[in-house]
Every structure is written in structure tokens, then in C-alpha cells.
Design an enzyme around this catalytic site. Sequence first.
Site, PDB file in Angstrom:
ATOM      1  CG  HIS A 115      -0.297  -0.064   2.515  1.00 41.15           C
ATOM      2  ND1 HIS A 115      -0.009  -1.158   3.373  1.00 41.15           N
ATOM      3  CD2 HIS A 115       0.438   1.092   3.232  1.00 41.15           C
ATOM      4  CE1 HIS A 115       0.821  -0.646   4.463  1.00 41.15           C
ATOM      5  NE2 HIS A 115       0.942   0.529   4.301  1.00 41.15           N
ATOM      6  CG  HIS A 203       7.590   4.347   0.541  1.00 46.57           C
ATOM      7  ND1 HIS A 203       7.338   5.457   1.330  1.00 46.57           N
ATOM      8  CD2 HIS A 203       7.773   3.352   1.337  1.00 46.57           C
ATOM      9  CE1 HIS A 203       7.275   4.992   2.619  1.00 46.57           C
ATOM     10  NE2 HIS A 203       7.529   3.731   2.850  1.00 46.57           N
TER      11      HIS A 203
END
Length: 260
Positions: A115, A203
Site C-alpha cells: 500500500h 512509497h
Amino acid sequence: MSGAALVGYSSSGSEGEEEEEEEGVESSSSAPAPRLQVPESVLRMFKEQEEQEAPPDESEKHGGRLRTFPHERGNWATHVYVPYAAEEDFQGLLQALLSCARTHVPSLSPLPEFHISLSQVVVLRYHWIAPFVQSLKERLRSASRFICRADQVKVYTNQTKTRTFLGLEVSSGHSKLLELVSEVDKVMEEFSLAPFYKDPSFHLSLAWGLGDLAEALGGPCLQELQETVDGFEDSSSFLRIPGTEVRCKSGNKFFSFPLR
């Protein structure tokens, strides 16, 4: 107020505090007052509340990871993020990266899911969850779908330097993620919770290890990892992350907010 004390229940608060409150309503007469039988409906109500509490964390069941804040009954660790469903090609890249990274840090472990975070992990009391989720729903109602790209290998450590993460930093779509963070931060402000980091590095975390491993994974290792990503077949397609929904995880509960 009746001189008889209710018995036979507990709440999500401190048991010690509950006992003190019960003592405060007991009869002051020298002869003990008869205790009333609590209705079954009341017992069920408090039993349901107890069942909603998050279970205690046991680090030995999580590879030695430690909580960044202590577990307390009724506290729910809560996190808002954009999910990414990894397909077969992405898993192939992950295995190639792990094979390379483990020549420098053998202890790295892959993460089970992926995620892009839109919030820090914050603590909610159980009775805050519903209004928190409702506020998120209202803030994200008009947010539109987007696509971002994550293809730059980066190494991250948590604030206490007890865990290190290998990740892929977002190289495009940053502005859309900032828009989402802005809405999530407004909800955090409503509940006096910490906002997201300033100038965040969005990220996908891929793998983790205990301790500060930034030096071992940097330098030549980081260069090798980036070359692995750049040279991996079809990586340009499956490293495009579709932003179709935002999710909130609170304890063992998940809430989804589809983007329009």
C-alpha cells in the site's frame, strides 16, 4: 440514586476505575444492601463492547516487531492508505529484489500486502471509530481516481530505528497523493491526531528487517536493486499503481472509500 451497586459487567475502560465507581454508589448503611440482578440485555450490551476491543499485541508472533506505542484496552491502531493488489509479475520482481538484497542483509522478510500510506498510524478509542470513518467518507467523497508510478528503490527506517523497510518510491502521481493527504489531515485535525509527514516520500514498502539496516542496504546494494527494477521485463506496466480507492484499517476492521 439507589443504594444498591450494579455487578456482573465490565467496560472498555480501566477495571480499577470501574471498581472505584461501583464503590462510590454502594450503600453507606452498616448492613450490606442487597445486590440487584443485572438484566441480561445489559450484560449482552457490555459483552458486545468487550468483544470489539483490539487483542493485545504479542511481538513473538510478529517476527519480533515491537509496538511504537503501548497496547491499552480500547485503543485501536488506525491507518489510512491506498491499497495495491500485487499481480504475478510484481511478485516476480519482489523475489528478484529479495534475492539481491539478501546477499547483503539475509534477514529481510517480504511484506504480505502492499500500500501507499496517506497517514501515520494513530490511536483511536473504540467510540471514535464510527465518526472518524464518517468524516473520512465525507472528505473523500469528491476525490477522483488516478494513476501513480512507483519505480525508485529507497530504504526507509521507522522513527525509533527499530525497523528498516525496502520500498519503491513514487516517481509520478505525487501531487494527487498530496491532495488525498490534505483531506485525511483535516480529519486528523478534527480528532486532535497527528497529521502526515511534511514533504512525504510516498512509497510501496516491499520487505522489512529488524534494526537500522540503512547502511547495509545502501551504496552498492541500492544500486544493484535499482538496476534490477530498471532491467525487469514489463516493469513499466505493473509498477503503475491504480488509485481506485482509499482504505482505513482500525484494529481488525477495514473501511473502503471508492474514488469516483
